[in-house]
Design a protein around this motif. Structure first.
Motif, PDB file in Angstrom:
ATOM      1  N   VAL A 270       0.828  -0.865   0.380  1.00  0.00           N
ATOM      2  CA  VAL A 270      -0.321   0.293  -0.110  1.00  0.00           C
ATOM      3  C   VAL A 270       0.652   0.896   0.183  1.00  0.00           C
ATOM      4  O   VAL A 270       1.607   1.420   1.012  1.00  0.00           O
ATOM      5  CB  VAL A 270      -0.880   0.420   0.575  1.00  0.00           C
ATOM      6  N   ASP A 271       0.434   1.981  -0.848  1.00  0.00           N
ATOM      7  CA  ASP A 271       1.830   3.330  -0.996  1.00  0.00           C
ATOM      8  C   ASP A 271       0.969   4.374  -1.252  1.00  0.00           C
ATOM      9  O   ASP A 271      -0.329   4.271  -2.168  1.00  0.00           O
ATOM     10  CB  ASP A 271       2.343   3.668  -2.520  1.00  0.00           C
ATOM     11  N   SER A 272       1.084   5.353  -0.795  1.00  0.00           N
ATOM     12  CA  SER A 272       0.283   6.946  -0.961  1.00  0.00           C
ATOM     13  C   SER A 272      -1.188   6.724  -0.700  1.00  0.00           C
ATOM     14  O   SER A 272      -1.881   7.254  -1.728  1.00  0.00           O
ATOM     15  CB  SER A 272       0.562   7.466  -1.652  1.00  0.00           C
ATOM     16  N   SER A 273      -2.137   6.314   0.418  1.00  0.00           N
ATOM     17  CA  SER A 273      -3.253   5.954  -0.578  1.00  0.00           C
ATOM     18  C   SER A 273      -3.881   5.970   0.748  1.00  0.00           C
ATOM     19  O   SER A 273      -2.970   5.753   2.247  1.00  0.00           O
ATOM     20  CB  SER A 273      -3.764   4.088  -1.182  1.00  0.00           C
ATOM     21  N   ARG A 274      -5.437   6.017   0.882  1.00  0.00           N
ATOM     22  CA  ARG A 274      -6.328   6.199   2.285  1.00  0.00           C
ATOM     23  C   ARG A 274      -7.110   5.093   2.263  1.00  0.00           C
ATOM     24  O   ARG A 274      -7.834   4.737   0.962  1.00  0.00           O
ATOM     25  CB  ARG A 274      -6.550   7.019   2.727  1.00  0.00           C
ATOM     26  N   ILE A 275      -6.752   4.223   3.169  1.00  0.00           N
ATOM     27  CA  ILE A 275      -7.719   2.962   3.182  1.00  0.00           C
ATOM     28  C   ILE A 275      -8.074   2.772   4.772  1.00  0.00           C
ATOM     29  O   ILE A 275      -8.089   2.883   5.959  1.00  0.00           O
ATOM     30  CB  ILE A 275      -6.927   1.744   3.119  1.00  0.00           C
ATOM     31  N   LYS A 276      -9.895   2.095   5.089  1.00  0.00           N
ATOM     32  CA  LYS A 276     -10.726   2.558   6.330  1.00  0.00           C
ATOM     33  C   LYS A 276     -12.074   1.890   5.800  1.00  0.00           C
ATOM     34  O   LYS A 276     -11.993   1.874   4.722  1.00  0.00           O
ATOM     35  CB  LYS A 276     -11.404   4.032   6.526  1.00  0.00           C
ATOM     36  N   ARG A 277     -12.680   0.432   6.466  1.00  0.00           N
ATOM     37  CA  ARG A 277     -13.548  -0.469   6.715  1.00  0.00           C
ATOM     38  C   ARG A 277     -13.515  -0.749   5.438  1.00  0.00           C
ATOM     39  O   ARG A 277     -14.218  -1.238   4.991  1.00  0.00           O
ATOM     40  CB  ARG A 277     -14.871   0.738   6.810  1.00  0.00           C
ATOM     41  N   SER A 278     -12.317  -1.760   5.244  1.00  0.00           N
ATOM     42  CA  SER A 278     -12.324  -2.664   3.599  1.00  0.00           C
ATOM     43  C   SER A 278     -11.200  -3.962   4.355  1.00  0.00           C
ATOM     44  O   SER A 278     -10.504  -4.020   5.149  1.00  0.00           O
ATOM     45  CB  SER A 278     -11.443  -1.646   3.130  1.00  0.00           C
ATOM     46  N   ILE A 279     -11.085  -4.736   2.864  1.00  0.00           N
ATOM     47  CA  ILE A 279     -10.695  -5.574   2.948  1.00  0.00           C
ATOM     48  C   ILE A 279      -9.737  -5.963   2.065  1.00  0.00           C
ATOM     49  O   ILE A 279     -10.101  -6.082   1.126  1.00  0.00           O
ATOM     50  CB  ILE A 279     -11.973  -7.028   3.257  1.00  0.00           C
TER      51      ILE A 279
ATOM     52  N   GLN B 135      -6.999  -8.292   0.158  1.00  0.00           N
ATOM     53  CA  GLN B 135      -6.640  -9.839  -0.192  1.00  0.00           C
ATOM     54  C   GLN B 135      -5.254 -10.134  -0.159  1.00  0.00           C
ATOM     55  O   GLN B 135      -3.424  -9.103  -0.399  1.00  0.00           O
ATOM     56  CB  GLN B 135      -7.140 -10.862  -0.293  1.00  0.00           C
ATOM     57  N   GLN B 136      -4.525 -11.215  -0.094  1.00  0.00           N
ATOM     58  CA  GLN B 136      -2.658 -11.311  -0.307  1.00  0.00           C
ATOM     59  C   GLN B 136      -2.553 -10.993  -1.476  1.00  0.00           C
ATOM     60  O   GLN B 136      -3.324 -10.717  -2.061  1.00  0.00           O
ATOM     61  CB  GLN B 136      -2.770 -12.629  -0.051  1.00  0.00           C
ATOM     62  N   HIS B 137      -0.651 -10.065  -1.548  1.00  0.00           N
ATOM     63  CA  HIS B 137      -0.002  -9.610  -2.285  1.00  0.00           C
ATOM     64  C   HIS B 137      -0.676  -9.046  -4.001  1.00  0.00           C
ATOM     65  O   HIS B 137      -0.885  -9.268  -4.963  1.00  0.00           O
ATOM     66  CB  HIS B 137      -0.049 -11.221  -3.309  1.00  0.00           C
ATOM     67  N   SER B 138      -1.656  -7.837  -2.994  1.00  0.00           N
ATOM     68  CA  SER B 138      -2.857  -7.100  -3.940  1.00  0.00           C
ATOM     69  C   SER B 138      -1.616  -6.138  -3.824  1.00  0.00           C
ATOM     70  O   SER B 138      -0.594  -5.952  -3.081  1.00  0.00           O
ATOM     71  CB  SER B 138      -3.283  -7.188  -3.494  1.00  0.00           C
ATOM     72  N   LYS B 139      -2.386  -4.401  -4.692  1.00  0.00           N
ATOM     73  CA  LYS B 139      -1.238  -3.653  -4.423  1.00  0.00           C
ATOM     74  C   LYS B 139      -2.258  -2.454  -5.078  1.00  0.00           C
ATOM     75  O   LYS B 139      -2.914  -2.046  -5.913  1.00  0.00           O
ATOM     76  CB  LYS B 139       0.162  -3.356  -5.533  1.00  0.00           C
ATOM     77  N   VAL B 140      -1.884  -1.432  -3.381  1.00  0.00           N
ATOM     78  CA  VAL B 140      -2.761  -0.099  -4.211  1.00  0.00           C
ATOM     79  C   VAL B 140      -2.465   1.143  -3.859  1.00  0.00           C
ATOM     80  O   VAL B 140      -1.396   1.419  -3.026  1.00  0.00           O
ATOM     81  CB  VAL B 140      -3.383  -0.506  -2.034  1.00  0.00           C
ATOM     82  N   THR B 141      -2.008   1.423  -4.514  1.00  0.00           N
ATOM     83  CA  THR B 141      -1.546   2.628  -4.981  1.00  0.00           C
ATOM     84  C   THR B 141      -2.186   3.684  -5.544  1.00  0.00           C
ATOM     85  O   THR B 141      -2.822   4.271  -6.041  1.00  0.00           O
ATOM     86  CB  THR B 141      -0.547   2.852  -6.073  1.00  0.00           C
ATOM     87  N   ASN B 142      -1.680   5.263  -4.938  1.00  0.00           N
ATOM     88  CA  ASN B 142      -2.435   6.622  -4.975  1.00  0.00           C
ATOM     89  C   ASN B 142      -4.644   6.540  -5.027  1.00  0.00           C
ATOM     90  O   ASN B 142      -4.836   6.793  -5.852  1.00  0.00           O
ATOM     91  CB  ASN B 142      -1.983   7.024  -5.994  1.00  0.00           C
ATOM     92  N   PHE B 143      -4.606   5.560  -3.811  1.00  0.00           N
ATOM     93  CA  PHE B 143      -6.445   5.455  -3.937  1.00  0.00           C
ATOM     94  C   PHE B 143      -7.407   5.452  -2.760  1.00  0.00           C
ATOM     95  O   PHE B 143      -6.009   5.748  -1.577  1.00  0.00           O
ATOM     96  CB  PHE B 143      -6.285   3.640  -4.481  1.00  0.00           C
ATOM     97  N   ILE B 144      -7.932   6.031  -3.043  1.00  0.00           N
ATOM     98  CA  ILE B 144      -8.713   6.035  -1.985  1.00  0.00           C
ATOM     99  C   ILE B 144      -9.720   5.037  -1.081  1.00  0.00           C
ATOM    100  O   ILE B 144     -10.966   4.938  -2.403  1.00  0.00           O
ATOM    101  CB  ILE B 144      -9.701   7.356  -1.382  1.00  0.00           C
ATOM    102  N   LEU B 145      -9.614   3.515  -0.362  1.00  0.00           N
ATOM    103  CA  LEU B 145     -10.845   2.898  -0.194  1.00  0.00           C
ATOM    104  C   LEU B 145     -11.826   2.745   0.837  1.00  0.00           C
ATOM    105  O   LEU B 145     -10.605   3.431   1.985  1.00  0.00           O
ATOM    106  CB  LEU B 145     -10.047   1.447   0.213  1.00  0.00           C
ATOM    107  N   GLU B 146     -13.081   2.890   0.845  1.00  0.00           N
ATOM    108  CA  GLU B 146     -13.860   2.919   2.244  1.00  0.00           C
ATOM    109  C   GLU B 146     -14.941   1.266   1.801  1.00  0.00           C
ATOM    110  O   GLU B 146     -15.460   1.678   0.273  1.00  0.00           O
ATOM    111  CB  GLU B 146     -13.853   4.447   2.313  1.00  0.00           C
ATOM    112  N   ASN B 147     -15.255   0.992   2.900  1.00  0.00           N
ATOM    113  CA  ASN B 147     -16.671  -0.120   1.982  1.00  0.00           C
ATOM    114  C   ASN B 147     -16.057  -1.029   1.353  1.00  0.00           C
ATOM    115  O   ASN B 147     -17.541  -0.828   0.660  1.00  0.00           O
ATOM    116  CB  ASN B 147     -17.952   0.708   2.393  1.00  0.00           C
TER     117      ASN B 147
END
Length: 333
Positions: A285-294, A296-308
């Motif tokens: 996870v890089d440069s991101s905001r994640i809350k209330r989420s799942i 899973q394995q070996h994924s990549k989240v970049t420059n992203f906002i994840l919620e629910n």
């Protein structure tokens, strides 16, 4: 004590996550749903576990090996039984009929719970229930004045009871249940084209078997993405209120807001994660905001906002920088 875990359903309401992994192996709060279930049961029953039978579809060797390892970690023998046709709840249990002897718990794998209960050994069995506001979408039990279960009603359209069966059952003698399921199958007694467990239970009560209700404090569903995210939140709050961060995880220039589960070899940089987030092993996870989420394995989240949100294995989510000229009162989502 034997435990039978029917879990052969296809999990259609959780697609696309269940296209590559069976629903009971979807992780919540860092563990597969079915692992939480058997661990919670094992922690509450006083008897030594002898055998845990997982009634599955053809999920493949990796999934089966994981299930057997779960049983082994609890000091029990693990067994895989197959339900190749969707012929109902009673049929699923019948696929594990060799384990239907002595004290037996049947627990359907899409049910998670929180409770502090004791087995009532004065009864022939216990059916766990939760009092709910709208019972019309559930199977419910009716009680007599002594608190003994007298009937089972599926999805009542007029009020008969607000005690919904959550899918966990204890039988003092598994052989008694086996006899009634065998009767249903040999006489082809079906409802909706399936052999139903409540029909077997009803035959038992008509013969004088006494079942009592066991009440749970919380009943958590994992039937669809929204419900699974909600269950992830509740389990994190319950089991890991101060967050569980693996020693092998790397967290740099980031903030973890409790409660969260951060798996092995996770890399988090320049991000804010939490509350109520589970991140599987090897994810970055890089440069991101994640809350209330799942995630899973070996994924990549970049420059992203994840919620629910739910993100599967080996996924890549990236929001690339753009050159914009945005005027007054515009909204970009």
């Amino acid at each position: 004590m034997n435990i039978i875990i029917p879990m052969a359903g296809m999990g259609k309401r959780l697609r696309p996550h269940t296209l590559t992994i069976p629903k009971p192996l979807i992780p919540v709060a860092g563990k597969p749903i079915v692992q939480h279930l058997v661990e919670d049961i094992a922690a509450l029953v006083p008897d030594k576990l002898n055998e845990i039978v997982f009634v599955t579809g053809r999920f493949g060797k990796d999934a089966e090996d994981h299930l057997l390892e779960v049983a082994k970690s609890l000091g029990a023998i693990g067994t895989i039984a197959y339900q190749d046709e969707a012929l109902g709840t009673a049929h699923a249990i019948w696929c594990a009929k060799e384990a239907l002897h002595g004290k037996t718990i049947v627990a359907f794998a899409d049910t998670l719970f929180r409770a502090d209960f004791k087995l009532d050994e004065t009864k022939d069995g216990v059916l766990w229930v939760k009092q709910i506001e709208d019972p019309s979408s559930f199977g419910v039990v009716k009680l007599d004045d002594d608190g003994v279960i007298t009937d089972f009603v599926e999805k009542p359209q007029t009020f008969v009871s607000d005690l919904a069966m959550i899918g966990i059952y204890y039988f003092k003698k598994g052989e008694d249940l086996a006899e009634e399921i065998k009767y249903l199958i040999e006489n082809d007694i079906k409802k909706g084209g399936e052999y139903q467990l409540p029909d077997a239970l009803r035959r038992m009560t008509e013969k004088g078997f006494k079942f009592g209700p066991g009440k749970v404090d919380e009943w958590m569903d994992c039937g669809n993405p929204a419900a699974t995210i909600d269950t992830n939140e509740r389990i994190l709050h319950w089991k890991y209120p101060n967050s569980q961060v693996s020693a092998s995880a790397s967290v740099e220039h980031s903030v973890i807001i409790d409660p969260c589960f951060i798996g092995e070899n996770v890399e988090i940089s320049n991000s804010v994660v939490g509350p109520y987030v589970s991140i599987g092993a090897g994810t970055k996870v890089d440069s991101s905001r994640i809350k209330r989420s799942i995630v899973q394995q070996h994924s990549k989240v970049t420059n992203f906002i994840l919620e629910n949100s739910m993100v599967g294995n080996f996924a890549k989510i990236e929001n690339k920088a753009q050159v914009l000229s945005v005027g007054d009162y515009n909204i970009i989502e």
